[in-house]
Design a protein around this motif. Structure first.
Motif, mmCIF file in Angstrom:
data_model
loop_
_atom_site.group_PDB
_atom_site.id
_atom_site.type_symbol
_atom_site.label_atom_id
_atom_site.label_comp_id
_atom_site.label_asym_id
_atom_site.label_seq_id
_atom_site.Cartn_x
_atom_site.Cartn_y
_atom_site.Cartn_z
ATOM 1 N N ILE A 143 -5.427 7.931 -4.886
ATOM 2 C CA ILE A 143 -6.351 8.561 -4.616
ATOM 3 C C ILE A 143 -7.284 7.501 -4.757
ATOM 4 O O ILE A 143 -8.399 7.536 -4.467
ATOM 5 N N THR A 144 -7.174 6.061 -5.831
ATOM 6 C CA THR A 144 -7.800 5.288 -5.804
ATOM 7 C C THR A 144 -8.712 4.318 -4.775
ATOM 8 O O THR A 144 -8.893 4.073 -4.202
ATOM 9 N N ALA A 145 -6.953 3.943 -4.568
ATOM 10 C CA ALA A 145 -6.569 3.349 -2.670
ATOM 11 C C ALA A 145 -7.522 3.564 -2.026
ATOM 12 O O ALA A 145 -8.293 3.294 -0.668
ATOM 13 N N GLY A 146 -6.845 5.596 -1.832
ATOM 14 C CA GLY A 146 -7.818 5.708 -0.121
ATOM 15 C C GLY A 146 -9.317 5.906 -0.384
ATOM 16 O O GLY A 146 -9.721 5.681 0.849
ATOM 17 N N GLN A 147 -9.418 6.288 -2.079
ATOM 18 C CA GLN A 147 -11.271 5.935 -1.753
ATOM 19 C C GLN A 147 -12.156 4.575 -1.728
ATOM 20 O O GLN A 147 -12.757 4.435 -0.855
ATOM 21 N N THR A 148 -11.185 3.607 -2.058
ATOM 22 C CA THR A 148 -11.736 2.195 -1.904
ATOM 23 C C THR A 148 -11.045 1.532 -0.538
ATOM 24 O O THR A 148 -11.727 1.139 0.291
ATOM 25 N N TYR A 149 -10.316 1.758 0.446
ATOM 26 C CA TYR A 149 -10.011 1.586 1.488
ATOM 27 C C TYR A 149 -9.461 3.103 2.509
ATOM 28 O O TYR A 149 -8.421 2.871 3.170
ATOM 29 N N PRO A 150 -10.360 4.255 2.397
ATOM 30 C CA PRO A 150 -10.530 5.666 2.668
ATOM 31 C C PRO A 150 -9.608 4.694 4.450
ATOM 32 O O PRO A 150 -8.488 5.821 5.196
ATOM 33 N N LYS A 151 -9.966 4.068 5.618
ATOM 34 C CA LYS A 151 -9.595 4.389 7.373
ATOM 35 C C LYS A 151 -8.537 3.215 6.693
ATOM 36 O O LYS A 151 -8.113 3.081 7.962
ATOM 37 N N LEU A 152 -8.081 2.507 5.660
ATOM 38 C CA LEU A 152 -6.808 1.929 5.726
ATOM 39 C C LEU A 152 -6.018 2.394 4.906
ATOM 40 O O LEU A 152 -4.075 1.717 5.156
ATOM 41 N N ILE A 153 -5.863 3.318 4.300
ATOM 42 C CA ILE A 153 -4.842 3.732 3.441
ATOM 43 C C ILE A 153 -3.858 4.014 3.888
ATOM 44 O O ILE A 153 -2.308 3.308 3.825
ATOM 45 N N SER A 154 -3.851 5.037 5.171
ATOM 46 C CA SER A 154 -2.673 5.212 5.995
ATOM 47 C C SER A 154 -1.372 3.782 6.812
ATOM 48 O O SER A 154 -0.414 4.700 6.984
ATOM 49 N N ARG A 155 -2.081 3.091 7.310
ATOM 50 C CA ARG A 155 -1.357 1.984 7.865
ATOM 51 C C ARG A 155 -0.528 1.051 5.776
ATOM 52 O O ARG A 155 -0.137 -0.553 6.921
ATOM 53 N N LEU A 156 -1.357 1.149 4.689
ATOM 54 C CA LEU A 156 -0.104 -0.091 4.037
ATOM 55 C C LEU A 156 0.550 0.385 3.369
ATOM 56 O O LEU A 156 0.796 2.609 3.173
ATOM 57 N N PRO A 157 1.768 0.410 3.219
ATOM 58 C CA PRO A 157 3.471 -0.218 2.901
ATOM 59 C C PRO A 157 3.153 0.568 1.513
ATOM 60 O O PRO A 157 4.004 0.130 0.627
ATOM 61 N N THR A 158 2.377 1.765 0.660
ATOM 62 C CA THR A 158 2.571 1.719 -0.320
ATOM 63 C C THR A 158 3.648 2.117 -0.705
ATOM 64 O O THR A 158 4.086 2.007 -2.477
ATOM 65 N N ASP A 159 4.590 2.809 -0.385
ATOM 66 C CA ASP A 159 6.077 3.039 -1.076
ATOM 67 C C ASP A 159 6.617 1.679 -1.826
ATOM 68 O O ASP A 159 7.492 1.986 -2.156
ATOM 69 N N TRP A 160 5.659 0.889 -0.901
ATOM 70 C CA TRP A 160 6.630 -0.816 -1.378
ATOM 71 C C TRP A 160 5.956 -1.386 -2.432
ATOM 72 O O TRP A 160 6.934 -1.700 -3.624
ATOM 73 N N PHE A 161 4.701 -0.972 -2.228
ATOM 74 C CA PHE A 161 4.535 -1.333 -3.693
ATOM 75 C C PHE A 161 4.823 -0.945 -5.509
ATOM 76 O O PHE A 161 4.757 0.424 -4.857
ATOM 77 N N ASP A 162 5.280 -1.413 -6.033
ATOM 78 C CA ASP A 162 5.795 -1.130 -7.024
ATOM 79 C C ASP A 162 4.664 -0.953 -8.341
ATOM 80 O O ASP A 162 4.978 -0.989 -9.666
ATOM 81 N N PHE A 163 3.470 -1.788 -8.096
ATOM 82 C CA PHE A 163 2.572 -2.246 -8.852
ATOM 83 C C PHE A 163 2.079 -0.366 -8.767
ATOM 84 O O PHE A 163 1.359 0.095 -8.379
ATOM 85 N N ASP A 164 0.390 -0.422 -9.645
ATOM 86 C CA ASP A 164 -0.285 0.962 -10.033
ATOM 87 C C ASP A 164 -0.919 0.564 -8.438
ATOM 88 O O ASP A 164 -1.880 -0.927 -8.348
ATOM 89 N N LEU A 165 -1.404 1.733 -7.850
ATOM 90 C CA LEU A 165 -2.390 1.773 -6.824
ATOM 91 C C LEU A 165 -3.936 1.422 -7.303
ATOM 92 O O LEU A 165 -4.399 0.965 -6.230
ATOM 93 N N ARG A 166 -3.881 1.518 -8.662
ATOM 94 C CA ARG A 166 -5.462 1.452 -8.645
ATOM 95 C C ARG A 166 -5.636 0.124 -8.762
ATOM 96 O O ARG A 166 -6.847 -0.549 -9.143
ATOM 97 N N CYS A 167 -4.451 -0.850 -9.213
ATOM 98 C CA CYS A 167 -5.382 -2.423 -9.218
ATOM 99 C C CYS A 167 -5.397 -2.800 -8.045
ATOM 100 O O CYS A 167 -6.231 -3.895 -7.938
ATOM 101 N N LEU A 168 -4.931 -2.530 -6.755
ATOM 102 C CA LEU A 168 -6.310 -2.278 -5.506
ATOM 103 C C LEU A 168 -7.072 -2.098 -5.213
ATOM 104 O O LEU A 168 -8.236 -3.248 -4.229
ATOM 105 N N ALA A 169 -7.988 -1.665 -6.214
ATOM 106 C CA ALA A 169 -9.318 -1.123 -5.934
ATOM 107 C C ALA A 169 -10.252 -2.647 -6.666
ATOM 108 O O ALA A 169 -11.519 -2.684 -6.535
ATOM 109 N N ASN A 170 -9.702 -3.415 -7.572
ATOM 110 C CA ASN A 170 -10.011 -4.948 -7.697
ATOM 111 C C ASN A 170 -10.207 -5.788 -6.573
ATOM 112 O O ASN A 170 -10.665 -6.706 -6.676
ATOM 113 N N GLY A 171 -9.764 -5.366 -5.480
ATOM 114 C CA GLY A 171 -9.655 -6.088 -4.173
ATOM 115 C C GLY A 171 -10.809 -6.049 -3.029
ATOM 116 O O GLY A 171 -11.873 -5.196 -3.552
ATOM 117 N N GLU A 172 -10.707 -7.234 -1.663
ATOM 118 C CA GLU A 172 -12.150 -6.662 -0.386
ATOM 119 C C GLU A 172 -11.074 -6.232 0.413
ATOM 120 O O GLU A 172 -10.022 -7.464 0.712
#
Length: 288
Positions: free
Chosen positions: A105-134
């Motif tokens: 949810i946090t990553a989706g709110q931060t990158y709403p048009k991009l989240i569907s193309r990110l391989p989130t199943d591949w990432f084993d870190f907390d996706l909330r970490c990406l909220a600190n990104g750009e």
């Protein structure tokens, strides 16, 4: 009404009831910040009632009610050794999935048009970490603007480790320019099977990476016989760039992130793939 139809109708009602119960269960946990906070604290290890109270802004009565509610739902349990609390196996699974949901949810709110193309199943870190990104150059009309950011980072950095699943030649040319300028960073690049095919079959690209390796007399480019879901660049061991193809446009979308958990993930994953890779030159036997 046939017996078969009645049975199907009963099954549908049971499924609907299970779904309703699941939603209510999630609502129970998220309605109170303290309930989920207790699960968070116990996910880091068992704790006594006093230790939990010290870390919660809650009265003794409130904490007792919370612990009782969580225990009644088999999410936590008492340790027989010291009567402290710990997550049950069920509680561990529920907590893990809720953290994942929060991250999505946090990553989706931060990158709403991009989240569907990110391989989130591949990432084993907390996706909330990406909220600190750009999201790099997301509004640029230049389809290669984002790729130039990585090329410049490689040219200006001291090291770059890359796992490439989305191809752009700009980072390679940026590295070549750094060599010519005498500011050569330490670079190791692993191409997935799809990009390997491009690098081997395109004669101009093949000549370019060979020229780079001859100038520094070292193996820079490696090859995998498997696909990877996106490109991961780790610059100077402190900044990660994720590159994915744009959905219906030419070019790339890139997220940069320096969160320590993301950096640690990138370092580990790139290293694991590099250990399975072979020098890219070994893939050229059939084309020379």
């Amino acid at each position: 009404m046939t017996a078969e139809f009645s049975e199907k109708q009963t099954t549908c009602k049971e499924v609907d009831q299970l779904a309703e119960n699941t939603v209510e269960y999630v609502a129970f946990l998220t309605r109170s910040e303290h309930r989920f906070h207790v699960l968070d604290l116990l996910a880091d290890g068992a704790g006594s009632r006093e230790e939990l109270r010290d870390q919660l802004d809650a009265t003794r009565v409130t904490l007792s009610r919370i612990l009782g509610d969580l225990e009644d739902r088999d999410l936590i349990q008492r340790r027989t050794s010291d009567r402290g609390y710990e997550l049950s196996s069920f509680g561990e699974a529920v907590h893990r999935d809720l953290v994942r949901l929060q991250g999505t949810i946090t990553a989706g709110q931060t990158y709403p048009k991009l989240i569907s193309r990110l391989p989130t199943d591949w990432f084993d870190f907390d996706l909330r970490c990406l909220a600190n990104g750009e999201h790099v150059h997301r509004k640029s009309e230049d389809p290669l603007a984002a790729a130039r950011v990585i090329a410049n980072a490689i040219r200006g950095g001291s090291s770059c480790e890359s796992l490439v699943g989305t191809f752009t030649s700009l980072p390679m040319y940026g590295y070549e320019q750094a060599i010519q300028n005498g500011t050569e960073p330490e670079v190791r690049v692993v191409f997935d099977s799809n990009v390997t095919e491009t690098m081997v079959e395109d004669s101009s690209l093949r000549a370019k990476w060979r020229e780079i390796q001859s100038q520094i007399d070292s193996t820079v480019y490696f090859s995998l016989d498997e696909r990877v879901p996106c490109t991961v660049d780790l610059i100077d061991g402190e900044t990660v760039f994720f590159t994915v193809d744009r959905d219906q446009e030419t070019g790339f979308d890139i997220i940069s992130c320096s969160h320590p958990d993301v950096v640690a993930w990138a370092d580990r994953v790139i290293g694991e793939h590099r250990d399975r890779a072979v020098p890219l030159v070994e893939r050229t036997n059939d084309v020379d």
